[in-house]
Scaffold this motif. Structure first.
Motif, PDB file in Angstrom:
ATOM      1  N   UNK A  96      75.195  10.721 -48.519  1.00 57.69           N
ATOM      2  CA  UNK A  96      76.083   9.896 -47.694  1.00 57.69           C
ATOM      3  C   UNK A  96      75.307   8.885 -46.873  1.00 57.69           C
ATOM      4  N   UNK A  97      74.204   9.314 -46.294  1.00 55.76           N
ATOM      5  CA  UNK A  97      73.406   8.407 -45.472  1.00 55.76           C
ATOM      6  C   UNK A  97      72.899   7.229 -46.296  1.00 55.76           C
ATOM      7  N   UNK A  98      72.488   7.503 -47.549  1.00 54.82           N
ATOM      8  CA  UNK A  98      71.961   6.405 -48.360  1.00 54.82           C
ATOM      9  C   UNK A  98      73.084   5.474 -48.816  1.00 54.82           C
ATOM     10  N   UNK A 154      65.256   2.615 -52.594  1.00 59.62           N
ATOM     11  CA  UNK A 154      64.509   2.471 -51.350  1.00 59.62           C
ATOM     12  C   UNK A 154      65.469   2.096 -50.235  1.00 59.62           C
ATOM     13  N   UNK A 155      65.467   2.866 -49.156  1.00 59.61           N
ATOM     14  CA  UNK A 155      66.368   2.596 -48.040  1.00 59.61           C
ATOM     15  C   UNK A 155      65.998   1.331 -47.293  1.00 59.61           C
ATOM     16  N   UNK A 178      62.977  11.147 -51.579  1.00 60.95           N
ATOM     17  CA  UNK A 178      62.354  12.421 -51.171  1.00 60.95           C
ATOM     18  C   UNK A 178      62.304  12.545 -49.663  1.00 60.95           C
ATOM     19  N   UNK A 179      62.003  11.439 -48.987  1.00 58.74           N
ATOM     20  CA  UNK A 179      61.990  11.460 -47.525  1.00 58.74           C
ATOM     21  C   UNK A 179      63.393  11.689 -46.970  1.00 58.74           C
ATOM     22  N   UNK A 180      64.377  11.056 -47.578  1.00 56.92           N
ATOM     23  CA  UNK A 180      65.750  11.239 -47.100  1.00 56.92           C
ATOM     24  C   UNK A 180      66.229  12.670 -47.305  1.00 56.92           C
ATOM     25  N   UNK A 198      66.363  18.700 -43.895  1.00 55.13           N
ATOM     26  CA  UNK A 198      65.953  20.097 -43.827  1.00 55.13           C
ATOM     27  C   UNK A 198      65.921  20.787 -45.176  1.00 55.13           C
ATOM     28  N   UNK A 199      66.254  20.070 -46.248  1.00 53.56           N
ATOM     29  CA  UNK A 199      66.251  20.667 -47.591  1.00 53.56           C
ATOM     30  C   UNK A 199      64.836  20.604 -48.150  1.00 53.56           C
ATOM     31  N   UNK A 200      64.271  21.770 -48.462  1.00 54.95           N
ATOM     32  CA  UNK A 200      62.944  21.854 -49.070  1.00 54.95           C
ATOM     33  C   UNK A 200      63.119  22.125 -50.557  1.00 54.95           C
TER      34      UNK A 200
END
Length: 205
Positions: A110-112, A125-126, A133-135, A140-142
């Motif tokens: 959603x954020x992207x 790329x944001x 991967x950073x997003x 908190x998802x590993x």
């Protein structure tokens, strides 16, 4: 620290143009969008550092009910495709277990999609230079495996899923049995170039 491998393909779809790669987008039968080049994949995500997941996800916790309904429809359609098996780029993919919705991946997706719609661009790329991967890890998802599909210009869940399934790389992500979780983000930005923005984030913890 993360390592990179090549079993997954990450692609985006745009209505008129690509996301910075040198290749020219190619048309698909749906005519609502065009495909952009594949980008690398990644495995072995790490924790998100100082940022707490709740802080990261606050701005997408409340969502337009119609948009959330579109996201739910995409999940149902994707799981129908996985159950049936598919041919991705000429390669037969066996039926795969259903993907399970994951709130952290939905947050990242959603954020992207919101970022793309608000800032009128189409890319993995944001607008702040972030990678998929950073997003994902910021929520908190590993992950041990992760993938992302992005699209713009498709006005319905059926259209975007058909567009993704018509692309070898998107289709491969959707059908990959090693991926178990998914988050889907849809954002509508009427004044933007593409209007409809979609992100699928996949993961295996």
């Amino acid at each position: 620290m993360t390592s990179r491998s090549i079993p997954l393909f990450l692609l985006g779809a745009a209505l008129l143009g690509g996301c910075g790669g040198p290749e020219t987008p190619s048309s698909i039968a749906e005519e609502e969008g065009a495909l952009v080049p594949a980008v690398r994949t990644e495995t072995g995500g790490t924790a998100a550092g100082d940022v707490t997941a709740s802080a990261v996800c606050d701005d997408v916790a409340t969502w337009d009910p119609a948009w959330a309904g579109f996201e739910d429809q995409v999940l149902a359609l994707v799981n129908q495709r996985r159950a049936a098996g598919a041919v991705c780029g000429g390669v037969t993919q066996a039926p795969a277990p259903a993907l399970t919705h994951h709130a952290s991946l939905r947050c990242a997706a959603r954020r992207h999609s919101k970022d793309m719609g608000t800032n009128n661009f189409m890319s993995h790329t944001g607008s702040n230079g972030s990678t998929p991967w950073q997003r994902i890890t910021a929520t908190g998802y590993t992950y041990r495996r992760a993938a992302e599909n992005v699209a713009a210009g498709y006005s319905t869940p059926a259209a975007v899923v058909n567009g993704w399934m018509a692309s070898s790389g998107h289709c491969t992500n959707i059908m990959n049995p090693l991926l178990v979780h998914i988050g889907i983000g849809y954002f509508n930005a009427p004044s933007s170039t593409y209007r409809h923005y979609w992100t699928q984030d996949f993961g295996t913890p």
